[in-house]
Design a protein around this motif. Structure first.
Motif, PDB file in Angstrom:
ATOM      1  N   GLY A  83       0.818  -1.204   0.000  1.00  0.00           N
ATOM      2  CA  GLY A  83       0.000   0.000   0.000  1.00  0.00           C
ATOM      3  C   GLY A  83       0.853   1.256   0.000  1.00  0.00           C
ATOM      4  N   GLY A  84       0.196   2.382  -0.262  1.00  0.00           N
ATOM      5  CA  GLY A  84       0.877   3.661  -0.184  1.00  0.00           C
ATOM      6  C   GLY A  84       1.762   4.016  -1.358  1.00  0.00           C
ATOM      7  N   VAL A  85       1.642   3.287  -2.490  1.00  0.00           N
ATOM      8  CA  VAL A  85       2.505   3.572  -3.642  1.00  0.00           C
ATOM      9  C   VAL A  85       1.728   4.108  -4.835  1.00  0.00           C
ATOM     10  CG1 VAL A  85       4.372   1.993  -3.075  1.00  0.00           C
ATOM     11  CG2 VAL A  85       2.385   1.134  -4.314  1.00  0.00           C
ATOM     12  N   SER A  86       0.445   4.420  -4.632  1.00  0.00           N
ATOM     13  CA  SER A  86      -0.348   4.958  -5.735  1.00  0.00           C
ATOM     14  C   SER A  86      -0.194   6.467  -5.791  1.00  0.00           C
ATOM     15  CB  SER A  86      -1.818   4.543  -5.566  1.00  0.00           C
ATOM     16  OG  SER A  86      -2.542   4.790  -6.754  1.00  0.00           O
ATOM     17  N   THR A  87      -1.197   7.177  -6.306  1.00  0.00           N
ATOM     18  CA  THR A  87      -1.059   8.618  -6.542  1.00  0.00           C
ATOM     19  C   THR A  87      -1.951   9.458  -5.636  1.00  0.00           C
ATOM     20  OG1 THR A  87      -2.704   8.441  -8.322  1.00  0.00           O
ATOM     21  CG2 THR A  87      -0.382   8.321  -8.948  1.00  0.00           C
ATOM     22  N   GLY A  88      -2.525   8.848  -4.586  1.00  0.00           N
ATOM     23  CA  GLY A  88      -3.390   9.603  -3.697  1.00  0.00           C
ATOM     24  C   GLY A  88      -2.601  10.513  -2.751  1.00  0.00           C
ATOM     25  N   GLU A  89      -3.320  11.443  -2.126  1.00  0.00           N
ATOM     26  CA  GLU A  89      -2.675  12.386  -1.210  1.00  0.00           C
ATOM     27  C   GLU A  89      -2.063  11.691   0.005  1.00  0.00           C
ATOM     28  OE1 GLU A  89      -5.418  15.423  -0.135  1.00  0.00           O
ATOM     29  OE2 GLU A  89      -5.553  16.265  -2.163  1.00  0.00           O
ATOM     30  N   GLU A  90      -2.586  10.521   0.381  1.00  0.00           N
ATOM     31  CA  GLU A  90      -2.090   9.819   1.556  1.00  0.00           C
ATOM     32  C   GLU A  90      -1.172   8.654   1.204  1.00  0.00           C
ATOM     33  OE1 GLU A  90      -2.427  11.050   4.436  1.00  0.00           O
ATOM     34  OE2 GLU A  90      -3.827  12.614   3.831  1.00  0.00           O
ATOM     35  N   ASP A  91      -0.688   8.617  -0.022  1.00  0.00           N
ATOM     36  CA  ASP A  91       0.253   7.574  -0.446  1.00  0.00           C
ATOM     37  C   ASP A  91       1.672   8.120  -0.300  1.00  0.00           C
ATOM     38  OD1 ASP A  91      -1.656   5.594  -1.138  1.00  0.00           O
ATOM     39  OD2 ASP A  91      -2.080   6.656  -3.008  1.00  0.00           O
ATOM     40  N   HIS A  92       2.369   7.704   0.768  1.00  0.00           N
ATOM     41  CA  HIS A  92       3.635   8.329   1.141  1.00  0.00           C
ATOM     42  C   HIS A  92       4.867   7.441   0.938  1.00  0.00           C
ATOM     43  CE1 HIS A  92       1.382  11.646   2.799  1.00  0.00           C
ATOM     44  NE2 HIS A  92       0.735  10.865   3.636  1.00  0.00           N
ATOM     45  N   LEU A 101       4.252   0.484 -13.534  1.00  0.00           N
ATOM     46  CA  LEU A 101       4.524  -0.321 -14.717  1.00  0.00           C
ATOM     47  C   LEU A 101       3.249  -0.470 -15.534  1.00  0.00           C
ATOM     48  CD1 LEU A 101       6.667  -3.232 -13.205  1.00  0.00           C
ATOM     49  CD2 LEU A 101       7.484  -1.192 -14.387  1.00  0.00           C
ATOM     50  N   ALA A 102       3.399  -0.734 -16.810  1.00  0.00           N
ATOM     51  CA  ALA A 102       2.250  -0.909 -17.699  1.00  0.00           C
ATOM     52  C   ALA A 102       1.731  -2.339 -17.576  1.00  0.00           C
ATOM     53  CB  ALA A 102       2.632  -0.583 -19.134  1.00  0.00           C
ATOM     54  N   ILE A 103       1.231  -2.659 -16.372  1.00  0.00           N
ATOM     55  CA  ILE A 103       0.650  -3.974 -16.113  1.00  0.00           C
ATOM     56  C   ILE A 103      -0.679  -3.790 -15.380  1.00  0.00           C
ATOM     57  CG2 ILE A 103       2.863  -5.160 -16.023  1.00  0.00           C
ATOM     58  CD1 ILE A 103       2.634  -5.149 -12.964  1.00  0.00           C
ATOM     59  N   LYS A 104      -1.521  -4.808 -15.448  1.00  0.00           N
ATOM     60  CA  LYS A 104      -2.794  -4.819 -14.729  1.00  0.00           C
ATOM     61  C   LYS A 104      -3.092  -6.233 -14.273  1.00  0.00           C
ATOM     62  CE  LYS A 104      -7.726  -3.826 -15.209  1.00  0.00           C
ATOM     63  NZ  LYS A 104      -8.821  -3.399 -16.111  1.00  0.00           N
ATOM     64  N   PRO A 105      -3.367  -6.442 -12.990  1.00  0.00           N
ATOM     65  CA  PRO A 105      -3.309  -5.461 -11.899  1.00  0.00           C
ATOM     66  C   PRO A 105      -1.859  -5.239 -11.445  1.00  0.00           C
ATOM     67  CG  PRO A 105      -3.910  -7.596 -11.022  1.00  0.00           C
ATOM     68  CD  PRO A 105      -3.818  -7.776 -12.510  1.00  0.00           C
ATOM     69  N   GLY A 106      -1.647  -4.202 -10.643  1.00  0.00           N
ATOM     70  CA  GLY A 106      -0.330  -3.994 -10.054  1.00  0.00           C
ATOM     71  C   GLY A 106       0.434  -2.807 -10.589  1.00  0.00           C
ATOM     72  N   ARG A 107      -0.222  -1.903 -11.291  1.00  0.00           N
ATOM     73  CA  ARG A 107       0.484  -0.775 -11.910  1.00  0.00           C
ATOM     74  C   ARG A 107       1.310   0.044 -10.908  1.00  0.00           C
ATOM     75  NH1 ARG A 107      -2.216   4.575 -14.682  1.00  0.00           N
ATOM     76  NH2 ARG A 107      -0.333   5.342 -15.716  1.00  0.00           N
ATOM     77  N   PRO A 108       0.789   0.402  -9.734  1.00  0.00           N
ATOM     78  CA  PRO A 108       1.569   1.285  -8.848  1.00  0.00           C
ATOM     79  C   PRO A 108       2.566   0.538  -7.971  1.00  0.00           C
ATOM     80  CG  PRO A 108      -0.576   0.910  -7.882  1.00  0.00           C
ATOM     81  CD  PRO A 108      -0.557   0.154  -9.197  1.00  0.00           C
ATOM     82  N   VAL A 109       3.443  -0.239  -8.592  1.00  0.00           N
ATOM     83  CA  VAL A 109       4.466  -0.981  -7.841  1.00  0.00           C
ATOM     84  C   VAL A 109       5.768  -0.181  -7.903  1.00  0.00           C
ATOM     85  CG1 VAL A 109       5.164  -2.368  -9.838  1.00  0.00           C
ATOM     86  CG2 VAL A 109       5.547  -3.240  -7.514  1.00  0.00           C
TER      87      VAL A 109
END
Length: 211
Positions: free
Chosen positions: A68-77, A93-101
């Motif tokens: 968690g915490g690796v996406s683009t939300g304000e609480e992703d630190h 990465l250009a994958i689905k699921p799992g893009r914000p790794v």
């Protein structure tokens, strides 16, 4: 694990909260690769506290795995903490699921930042974390078993992105046939349990026809 909404299994949940399945799953996967695991629990969405936790973990461990915490939300630190304490090698990465790794280093210690959704966390662990951990341990990073199957479904996807579909296998007329799990949600942990593997659709595929 990270996130104000994440709670230990068995605790009472308020609206919008979820149980922490990832930490338990990832601990088992790590131990299956021979790792000695320190469970650092659940950390809230606080940038300074998260950075302190990662710095302390780096001082005593050979590898850090977050969920968690690796996406683009304000609480992703997590991403910002990696960049503050070390370096970010890649993110998204250009994958689905799992893009914000994310993959990086905290004070010289490798860090793997896995997504918060359980299916995405399990997939990115298998595809990215597992070979890295095996190499760090001095072992051969043997790839997962892959073989062609016949699709018992049709599917359309975005070109330029690799997708992994959960599927179960059946044998029909001597051939392996893949049956797609009926729901797409990356938060459905039971879909991992009820699948035999992932159907891998490459970047050049935009449409898959049944058969």
């Amino acid at each position: 694990s990270t996130g104000d909404e994440v709670r230990e299994p068995g605790q009472a949940l308020k609206p919008g909260m979820i149980y922490d399945a990832n930490r338990i799953m990832l601990k088992a996967l790590l131990q299956g690769l021979g790792c000695v695991v320190s469970d650092l629990g659940i950390r809230p969405d606080r940038a300074a506290a998260l950075a302190d936790t990662l710095a302390a973990a780096a001082a005593e461990h050979d590898l850090i795995v977050t969920s968690g915490g690796v996406s683009t939300g304000e609480e992703d630190h997590v991403k910002a903490a990696i960049e503050r304490l070390g370096r970010l090698d890649f993110w998204r990465l250009a994958i689905k699921p799992g893009r914000p790794v994310a993959l990086g280093q905290v004070r010289g210690v490798p860090l793997i930042g896995l997504p918060g959704n359980p299916v995405a966390a399990a997939l990115t662990f298998a595809v990215l974390a597992r070979p890295l951990i095996l190499r760090l341990a001095g072992a051969d990073a043997t790839p997962p078993l892959q073989f062609p199957v016949t699709a018992d479904f049709k599917y359309r996807k975005k070109a330029g992105r690799r997708e992994y579909l959960r599927a179960s296998l059946a044998r029909e007329n001597g051939a392996a046939v893949a049956r797609r799990y009926p729901k797409d949600g990356a938060g459905i942990l039971s879909s991992i349990v009820q699948s035999d593997g992932f159907v891998v659709l490459g970047e050049d595929i935009a449409e898959l026809t049944q058969g």
